[in-house]
Structures are given as C-alpha cells and as structure tokens.
Scaffold this motif. Structure first.
Motif, PDB file in Angstrom:
ATOM      1  N   MET A   1     -33.477 -40.693 -95.520  1.00  0.00           N
ATOM      2  CA  MET A   1     -32.951 -40.337 -94.060  1.00  0.00           C
ATOM      3  C   MET A   1     -33.334 -39.341 -93.953  1.00  0.00           C
ATOM      4  SD  MET A   1     -29.433 -42.408 -92.659  1.00  0.00           S
ATOM      5  CE  MET A   1     -28.872 -42.483 -93.887  1.00  0.00           C
ATOM      6  N   LEU A   2     -34.024 -38.871 -93.011  1.00  0.00           N
ATOM      7  CA  LEU A   2     -34.515 -36.961 -92.417  1.00  0.00           C
ATOM      8  C   LEU A   2     -34.680 -36.985 -91.459  1.00  0.00           C
ATOM      9  CD1 LEU A   2     -36.962 -35.108 -93.983  1.00  0.00           C
ATOM     10  CD2 LEU A   2     -38.303 -36.149 -92.695  1.00  0.00           C
ATOM     11  N   ALA A   3     -33.734 -35.587 -91.075  1.00  0.00           N
ATOM     12  CA  ALA A   3     -33.200 -35.000 -90.033  1.00  0.00           C
ATOM     13  C   ALA A   3     -33.731 -33.719 -89.439  1.00  0.00           C
ATOM     14  CB  ALA A   3     -30.995 -34.722 -89.901  1.00  0.00           C
ATOM     15  N   CYS A   4     -34.324 -33.758 -88.109  1.00  0.00           N
ATOM     16  CA  CYS A   4     -35.552 -32.355 -88.373  1.00  0.00           C
ATOM     17  C   CYS A   4     -34.738 -31.429 -87.115  1.00  0.00           C
ATOM     18  CB  CYS A   4     -37.088 -32.329 -88.047  1.00  0.00           C
ATOM     19  SG  CYS A   4     -37.541 -33.448 -89.391  1.00  0.00           S
ATOM     20  N   ILE A  86     -36.690 -17.917 -96.514  1.00  0.00           N
ATOM     21  CA  ILE A  86     -37.217 -19.410 -96.864  1.00  0.00           C
ATOM     22  C   ILE A  86     -36.155 -19.852 -97.667  1.00  0.00           C
ATOM     23  CG2 ILE A  86     -38.454 -21.321 -97.476  1.00  0.00           C
ATOM     24  CD1 ILE A  86     -41.041 -19.915 -96.959  1.00  0.00           C
ATOM     25  N   SER A  87     -35.322 -20.094 -97.405  1.00  0.00           N
ATOM     26  CA  SER A  87     -34.037 -21.279 -97.885  1.00  0.00           C
ATOM     27  C   SER A  87     -33.972 -22.502 -98.140  1.00  0.00           C
ATOM     28  CB  SER A  87     -32.839 -20.868 -96.590  1.00  0.00           C
ATOM     29  OG  SER A  87     -31.272 -20.917 -97.429  1.00  0.00           O
ATOM     30  N   THR A  88     -33.306 -23.086 -99.620  1.00  0.00           N
ATOM     31  CA  THR A  88     -34.024 -24.427-100.325  1.00  0.00           C
ATOM     32  C   THR A  88     -31.911 -24.822 -99.712  1.00  0.00           C
ATOM     33  OG1 THR A  88     -34.915 -23.888-101.567  1.00  0.00           O
ATOM     34  CG2 THR A  88     -33.589 -25.680-102.399  1.00  0.00           C
ATOM     35  N   LEU A  89     -31.556 -26.341 -99.749  1.00  0.00           N
ATOM     36  CA  LEU A  89     -31.036 -26.340 -99.113  1.00  0.00           C
ATOM     37  C   LEU A  89     -30.128 -27.578 -99.879  1.00  0.00           C
ATOM     38  CD1 LEU A  89     -31.196 -26.709 -95.383  1.00  0.00           C
ATOM     39  CD2 LEU A  89     -29.645 -24.495 -96.145  1.00  0.00           C
ATOM     40  N   ASN A  90     -29.144 -27.954-100.171  1.00  0.00           N
ATOM     41  CA  ASN A  90     -28.613 -28.673-101.105  1.00  0.00           C
ATOM     42  C   ASN A  90     -27.100 -29.278-100.517  1.00  0.00           C
ATOM     43  OD1 ASN A  90     -30.504 -29.045-103.484  1.00  0.00           O
ATOM     44  ND2 ASN A  90     -29.584 -27.042-103.466  1.00  0.00           N
ATOM     45  N   ALA A 101     -19.032 -38.740 -95.464  1.00  0.00           N
ATOM     46  CA  ALA A 101     -18.279 -39.060 -96.657  1.00  0.00           C
ATOM     47  C   ALA A 101     -19.138 -39.839 -97.529  1.00  0.00           C
ATOM     48  CB  ALA A 101     -16.469 -39.880 -96.886  1.00  0.00           C
ATOM     49  N   GLY A 102     -19.350 -38.902 -98.855  1.00  0.00           N
ATOM     50  CA  GLY A 102     -20.524 -39.549 -99.251  1.00  0.00           C
ATOM     51  C   GLY A 102     -22.257 -39.290 -99.309  1.00  0.00           C
ATOM     52  N   ILE A 103     -22.057 -37.600 -98.505  1.00  0.00           N
ATOM     53  CA  ILE A 103     -23.526 -37.422 -97.930  1.00  0.00           C
ATOM     54  C   ILE A 103     -23.989 -36.974 -99.017  1.00  0.00           C
ATOM     55  CG2 ILE A 103     -22.636 -35.713 -97.518  1.00  0.00           C
ATOM     56  CD1 ILE A 103     -24.734 -36.407 -94.657  1.00  0.00           C
ATOM     57  N   LYS A 104     -25.194 -36.828 -99.621  1.00  0.00           N
ATOM     58  CA  LYS A 104     -26.103 -35.988-100.322  1.00  0.00           C
ATOM     59  C   LYS A 104     -27.235 -35.569 -99.921  1.00  0.00           C
ATOM     60  CE  LYS A 104     -27.595 -40.311-103.029  1.00  0.00           C
ATOM     61  NZ  LYS A 104     -27.533 -40.868-104.748  1.00  0.00           N
ATOM     62  N   GLY A 105     -27.697 -35.108-100.852  1.00  0.00           N
ATOM     63  CA  GLY A 105     -29.504 -34.433-100.095  1.00  0.00           C
ATOM     64  C   GLY A 105     -29.917 -33.161-100.198  1.00  0.00           C
ATOM     65  N   HIS A 106     -31.498 -32.910-100.151  1.00  0.00           N
ATOM     66  CA  HIS A 106     -31.847 -31.247-100.069  1.00  0.00           C
ATOM     67  C   HIS A 106     -32.453 -31.251 -98.622  1.00  0.00           C
ATOM     68  CE1 HIS A 106     -34.360 -34.577-101.946  1.00  0.00           C
ATOM     69  NE2 HIS A 106     -34.987 -33.132-101.105  1.00  0.00           N
ATOM     70  N   SER A 119     -35.295 -21.224 -86.257  1.00  0.00           N
ATOM     71  CA  SER A 119     -35.236 -21.506 -87.740  1.00  0.00           C
ATOM     72  C   SER A 119     -35.538 -22.752 -87.255  1.00  0.00           C
ATOM     73  CB  SER A 119     -35.204 -20.882 -88.683  1.00  0.00           C
ATOM     74  OG  SER A 119     -33.776 -22.096 -88.962  1.00  0.00           O
ATOM     75  N   GLN A 120     -36.170 -23.336 -88.152  1.00  0.00           N
ATOM     76  CA  GLN A 120     -36.775 -25.080 -88.043  1.00  0.00           C
ATOM     77  C   GLN A 120     -35.916 -25.499 -89.428  1.00  0.00           C
ATOM     78  OE1 GLN A 120     -38.695 -26.563 -86.332  1.00  0.00           O
ATOM     79  NE2 GLN A 120     -38.592 -24.163 -84.985  1.00  0.00           N
ATOM     80  N   VAL A 121     -35.494 -26.326 -89.731  1.00  0.00           N
ATOM     81  CA  VAL A 121     -34.642 -26.966 -90.996  1.00  0.00           C
ATOM     82  C   VAL A 121     -34.846 -28.483 -90.563  1.00  0.00           C
ATOM     83  CG1 VAL A 121     -32.277 -27.881 -88.746  1.00  0.00           C
ATOM     84  CG2 VAL A 121     -32.081 -27.421 -91.154  1.00  0.00           C
ATOM     85  N   LEU A 122     -35.024 -28.887 -91.810  1.00  0.00           N
ATOM     86  CA  LEU A 122     -35.416 -30.078 -92.839  1.00  0.00           C
ATOM     87  C   LEU A 122     -33.760 -30.425 -93.271  1.00  0.00           C
ATOM     88  CD1 LEU A 122     -37.622 -32.372 -92.136  1.00  0.00           C
ATOM     89  CD2 LEU A 122     -39.173 -31.262 -94.419  1.00  0.00           C
ATOM     90  N   LEU A 123     -34.192 -31.844 -93.246  1.00  0.00           N
ATOM     91  CA  LEU A 123     -33.030 -32.274 -94.305  1.00  0.00           C
ATOM     92  C   LEU A 123     -33.210 -33.627 -94.741  1.00  0.00           C
ATOM     93  CD1 LEU A 123     -30.110 -31.433 -96.388  1.00  0.00           C
ATOM     94  CD2 LEU A 123     -29.016 -32.524 -93.576  1.00  0.00           C
ATOM     95  N   GLU A 124     -32.971 -34.239 -95.827  1.00  0.00           N
ATOM     96  CA  GLU A 124     -33.514 -35.355 -96.370  1.00  0.00           C
ATOM     97  C   GLU A 124     -32.043 -35.593 -97.083  1.00  0.00           C
ATOM     98  OE1 GLU A 124     -36.252 -37.876 -99.085  1.00  0.00           O
ATOM     99  OE2 GLU A 124     -36.766 -35.860 -98.706  1.00  0.00           O
ATOM    100  N   TYR A 125     -31.613 -36.466 -96.118  1.00  0.00           N
ATOM    101  CA  TYR A 125     -29.957 -36.973 -96.901  1.00  0.00           C
ATOM    102  C   TYR A 125     -30.005 -38.826 -97.221  1.00  0.00           C
ATOM    103  CZ  TYR A 125     -29.475 -38.098 -91.940  1.00  0.00           C
ATOM    104  OH  TYR A 125     -29.536 -38.952 -90.690  1.00  0.00           O
ATOM    105  N   SER A 126     -29.050 -39.380 -97.853  1.00  0.00           N
ATOM    106  CA  SER A 126     -28.387 -40.378 -97.749  1.00  0.00           C
ATOM    107  C   SER A 126     -26.877 -40.544 -97.903  1.00  0.00           C
ATOM    108  CB  SER A 126     -29.413 -40.888 -99.218  1.00  0.00           C
ATOM    109  OG  SER A 126     -29.064 -40.374 -99.886  1.00  0.00           O
ATOM    110  N   PHE A 127     -26.442 -41.392 -98.272  1.00  0.00           N
ATOM    111  CA  PHE A 127     -24.917 -41.981 -98.425  1.00  0.00           C
ATOM    112  C   PHE A 127     -25.134 -42.589 -99.803  1.00  0.00           C
ATOM    113  CE2 PHE A 127     -25.226 -40.965 -94.267  1.00  0.00           C
ATOM    114  CZ  PHE A 127     -24.536 -40.230 -94.097  1.00  0.00           C
ATOM    115  N   GLU A 128     -24.253 -41.913-100.515  1.00  0.00           N
ATOM    116  CA  GLU A 128     -24.163 -43.061-102.459  1.00  0.00           C
ATOM    117  C   GLU A 128     -23.133 -44.371-101.922  1.00  0.00           C
ATOM    118  OE1 GLU A 128     -20.945 -40.611-103.999  1.00  0.00           O
ATOM    119  OE2 GLU A 128     -22.540 -38.737-104.619  1.00  0.00           O
TER     120      GLU A 128
END
Length: 128
Positions: A1-4, A86-90, A101-106, A119-128
């Motif tokens: 999934m993608l959140a902007c 510029i910031s890399t997110l994990n 609970a169980g979220i993972k992403g970058h 700023s602009q933020v982009l987060l690609e995430y999923s769940f275990e």
C-alpha cells in the motif's frame, strides 16, 4: 500500500553543542493527506564548516492511515544542503500499536525551507 501527503512543522526545540558541532532537536509534526497524524521526532544532526548537514532520528506517529488507527515509529536517515532536505524512512519493526500492529515499510520525505516549512512524504507499507 502507498500513502502520500505533506508534513508540517509546528514545534521545535534545538540545542547546539559548539564543541562537537552536534545539534539535538525535538520536533513536533502534523501529517496531512493519506496519513493523518501527529508526531514527536527526535533528531541528532552534524553540520561542519559547510552548508550541508547529516542527520538521524526517530519519529513516533499517532493517527490514522485509511481505516487504521494507532501508532508506529519511523527511522530517518538524511541530509540537508542549501535548504533542501531528503530523508529516507524505515518503519521500525515491532513498533506498531493499535491497528498498526505488524506494520512494515519504507519511504522518504523531501523538505524545502523556501518559505513553506512543509514537505512531501511517501510511505510504502504492508503488514506481516
């Protein structure tokens, strides 16, 4: 999934150590867009005798993405040069609470200090 979306700064407390050049910052952010959240961000940065700096930090977000409500921690690794950041997110594994609970992403954020403090933020995430 993608959140902007965007991130707005609405609180800052900084301390500079003149001996080491390290700057410790505590910031409060407001996320808008796909991510509706508030956050507490603690950051350690180094700026030598140049117009650039490097930073690392942890940010705890509480809020909503879609129908999910809860919190999680983002790790930031980034740099700033000439007012551009510029910031890399994990997503920190195991940090999710509530519906996260169980979220993972970058992802990444890009900041420009040219008057908007947003700023602009982009987060690609999923769940275990």
């Amino acid at each position: 999934m993608l959140a902007c979306g965007t991130v707005k700064l609405f609180g800052i407390d900084e301390k500079l150590d003149l001996t080491t050049g390290l700057r410790r910052s505590k910031l409060t952010h407001l996320y808008l867009g796909d991510i509706q959240a508030e956050s507490s961000f603690e950051c350690l940065a180094f700026a030598g005798n140049t117009d650039s700096s490097s930073f690392v930090g942890l940010e705890y977000l509480t809020g909503r993405i879609g129908d999910r409500v809860g919190g999680f921690i983002l790790q930031h690794i980034g740099s700033m040069k000439s007012g551009q950041s510029i910031s890399t997110l994990n997503v920190i594994s195991g940090s999710g609470t509530g519906d996260f609970a169980g979220i993972k992403g970058h992802g990444r954020t890009t900041w420009s200090s040219t008057g908007t403090d947003a700023s602009q933020v982009l987060l690609e995430y999923s769940f275990e």
